[in-house]
Design a protein around this motif. Structure first.
Motif, mmCIF file in Angstrom:
data_model
loop_
_atom_site.group_PDB
_atom_site.id
_atom_site.type_symbol
_atom_site.label_atom_id
_atom_site.label_comp_id
_atom_site.label_asym_id
_atom_site.label_seq_id
_atom_site.Cartn_x
_atom_site.Cartn_y
_atom_site.Cartn_z
ATOM 1 N N GLU A 36 0.825 -1.204 0.000
ATOM 2 C CA GLU A 36 0.000 0.000 0.000
ATOM 3 C C GLU A 36 0.863 1.259 0.000
ATOM 4 N N LEU A 40 0.841 4.061 -2.793
ATOM 5 C CA LEU A 40 0.634 5.465 -2.465
ATOM 6 C C LEU A 40 1.713 6.330 -3.116
ATOM 7 N N TYR A 84 -5.064 3.802 8.965
ATOM 8 C CA TYR A 84 -5.919 4.431 7.960
ATOM 9 C C TYR A 84 -5.431 5.819 7.584
ATOM 10 N N ARG A 85 -4.735 6.481 8.483
ATOM 11 C CA ARG A 85 -4.194 7.798 8.163
ATOM 12 C C ARG A 85 -2.894 7.711 7.359
ATOM 13 N N SER A 86 -2.273 6.542 7.336
ATOM 14 C CA SER A 86 -1.003 6.381 6.619
ATOM 15 C C SER A 86 -1.229 5.591 5.343
ATOM 16 N N THR A 87 -0.728 4.362 5.270
ATOM 17 C CA THR A 87 -0.843 3.620 4.009
ATOM 18 C C THR A 87 -2.284 3.231 3.685
ATOM 19 N N HIS A 89 -4.719 4.978 3.589
ATOM 20 C CA HIS A 89 -5.397 6.077 2.898
ATOM 21 C C HIS A 89 -5.284 5.956 1.383
ATOM 22 N N TYR A 91 -6.521 4.003 -0.772
ATOM 23 C CA TYR A 91 -7.764 3.745 -1.497
ATOM 24 C C TYR A 91 -8.490 5.057 -1.806
ATOM 25 N N GLU A 92 -8.457 5.984 -0.852
ATOM 26 C CA GLU A 92 -9.074 7.290 -1.094
ATOM 27 C C GLU A 92 -8.253 8.115 -2.079
ATOM 28 N N GLU A 93 -6.946 7.928 -2.071
ATOM 29 C CA GLU A 93 -6.105 8.630 -3.052
ATOM 30 C C GLU A 93 -6.430 8.152 -4.466
ATOM 31 N N SER A 144 -12.109 -0.020 3.732
ATOM 32 C CA SER A 144 -11.271 0.896 2.966
ATOM 33 C C SER A 144 -12.105 1.625 1.918
#
Length: 245
Positions: A36, A40, A84-87, A89, A91-93, A144
């Protein structure tokens, strides 16, 4: 990634299309935190940000068998939210990419893999691809962005069915439910077809394509008045631009 290790994510350019491929075949492209993190970096890197369309693939064997759930086992709630705040995230990117994105799906597309595919705008699958959310059977839930995007794609009733009662379905049924953009004929490589689609999307005026995607996403949750205002603002913006801008 340590020195000498093979990258878990590779990026190549095909004209204006950035092709992002997962490379963890020995683990069926299970989505570890390391993978992930590399994904990212790829999404934020110049090959992707400078492209006009993005194609995401797991290769010719499997898209992804899902998240590497053993990595989160035993973590405290604070540690899970830090993930969820690191790798986590990424999926939202992917979902927030300004240019059109396409998934080319072979083999298994399960759990976090399906959440990743749902984060793209279009999904092209092999005839024998397999989809599903097995998380509840493992004592967890998709987390996610999959539940949100699944409900928006197939509706509440079908989402309940897929998450709780149907942990695996084939490509034709996934297509019938609206999860897919296209199912390839048997023997047709979805990567080839997805690349054709991505190239056609890349040829569109980029600002118009980007604003259209954003307006469509917003319309799903906006009031009629807000959706109309968004459409008109987008049109007014584009009317001042040359078509290729």
């Amino acid at each position: 990634m340590t020195a000498g290790d093979e990258p878990l994510v590779a990026v190549a350019r095909h004209g204006a299309v950035a092709v992002v491929q997962l490379h963890r075949e020995a683990k069926l492209n299970a989505l570890s935190a390391e993978l992930e993190g590399q994904l990212l970096d790829a999404v934020r890197g110049p090959e992707v940000t400078g492209s006009r369309a993005v194609l995401l693939t797991g290769g010719d064997r499997v898209f992804s068998s899902g998240a590497d759930v053993t990595e989160l086992a035993g973590r405290s709630p604070a540690e899970v939210f830090a993930y969820y705040r690191s790798t986590g995230h990424v999926y939202e990117e992917v979902a927030g990419l300004p240019q059109p994105s396409v998934s080319a799906i072979n083999g298994y597309c399960l759990g976090g893999g399906l959440e990743l595919a749902l984060a793209t705008d279009f999904r092209v699958a092999a005839a024998d691809a397999v989809f599903g959310f097995p998380e509840v059977g493992l004592g967890i839930v998709p987390s996610s962005g999959g539940l949100h995007r699944l409900v928006r794609t197939v509706g509440v009733a079908r989402a309940r069915e897929l998450v709780l009662a149907r942990p695996r379905i084939g490509a034709p049924e996934a297509d019938a439910l609206g999860l897919l953009t296209e199912v390839c004929a048997p023997g047709v490589d979805p990567l080839v077809r997805a690349l054709e689609l991505a190239a056609a999307l890349a040829a569109l005026p980029p600002l118009a394509a980007s604003l259209a995607l954003q307006a469509i996403d917003a319309a799903g949750e906006a009031s009629r008045e807000a959706a109309l205002l968004i459409e008109r603002l987008c049109y007014a913006t584009l009317a001042q631009q040359p078509p290729a801008s």
